[in-house]
Design an enzyme around this catalytic site. Structure first.
Site, mmCIF file in Angstrom:
data_model
loop_
_atom_site.group_PDB
_atom_site.id
_atom_site.type_symbol
_atom_site.label_atom_id
_atom_site.label_comp_id
_atom_site.label_asym_id
_atom_site.label_seq_id
_atom_site.Cartn_x
_atom_site.Cartn_y
_atom_site.Cartn_z
ATOM 1 C CB ALA A 172 17.840 -47.654 49.278
ATOM 2 C CB SER A 173 14.339 -48.745 53.396
ATOM 3 O OG SER A 173 13.436 -49.055 54.469
ATOM 4 C CB THR A 174 9.531 -49.506 50.262
ATOM 5 O OG1 THR A 174 9.656 -50.708 51.245
ATOM 6 C CG2 THR A 174 10.325 -49.375 48.663
ATOM 7 C CB SER B 259 12.733 -46.182 55.385
ATOM 8 O OG SER B 259 13.785 -47.400 56.472
ATOM 9 C CG ASP C 129 19.272 -47.565 53.253
ATOM 10 O OD1 ASP C 129 19.510 -47.049 52.632
ATOM 11 O OD2 ASP C 129 20.461 -48.745 52.671
#
Length: 203
Positions: A11-13, A15, A9
């Site tokens: 929005a995922s740090t 990631s 995602d």
């Protein structure tokens, strides 16, 4: 070649960390990576969460931000905390789906993560995303309109549902061809090794 699904995602740090290294790491192992953008929001909502657990649990959130600073420094990646957090990643994910069909999705994925967590830009903004599309040789207005097509919106919904059915509860997640699930950037190397071992065991 062994394959590994990379579920992320925007929005995922964590990631961000995986997206910036998975290509090189997979190539070194001889593994083909299939990029799978999806949305964590519906998965969190199913658990009764209205936002990221890093916001719901302040101590956990504070640790995550410091951890990201350390890990990015170690990887020599720029890091800047975006505001607000989490970012609305819907349009970016829809664009990535279009790009993965057309051969520019992986580059776009890296570009978006670098803009968001390397420069702190707002990836929910059409202007921001348009500025990221131009260097890829794409017309921003046309590409965004294609991403907003009803069929593409449905694809993202189906992809997110598939992630939930697979048992994914966070990002990044990695799933081998045999269905083995690994969660977190710190499990990327193990996931790659497992994907290779699976293929060898079938020979």
């Amino acid at each position: 070649m062994p394959t590994l699904d990379f579920w992320y995602d925007f929005a995922s740090t964590y990631s961000y960390l995986s997206a910036m290294r998975i290509g090189r790491a997979a190539a070194a192992c001889g593994v083909t990576v299939r990029y799978r953008p999806f949305l964590l929001g519906p998965i969190f909502a199913a658990q009764g969460w209205t936002t990221s657990p890093f916001n719901l649990l302040p101590a956990k959130g504070a640790h995550m931000w410091r951890d990201m600073e350390r890990l990015c420094a170690r990887a020599r990646l720029p890091f800047r905390r975006p505001d607000p957090f989490p970012q609305n990643s819907v349009l970016a994910a829809r664009l990535a789906l279009v790009g993965l069909d057309e051969g520019w999705g992986e580059r776009f994925t890296e570009t978006v993560f670098a803009a968001e967590f390397g420069r702190g830009l707002d990836i929910s903004s059409r202007e921001t995303l348009g500025g990221l599309l131009r260097p890829l040789g794409l017309d921003p207005e046309d590409t965004i309109e294609r991403a907003l097509a009803r069929s593409n919106k449905e694809r993202l919904r189906i992809q997110t549902a598939r992630a939930q059915e697979t048992g994914i509860f966070g990002a990044p997640s990695f799933v081998t061809e045999g269905g083995e699930l690994f969660w977190g950037d710190d499990r990327l190397d193990q996931a790659l090794e497992w994907a290779v071992a699976e293929l060898q065991s079938r020979r």
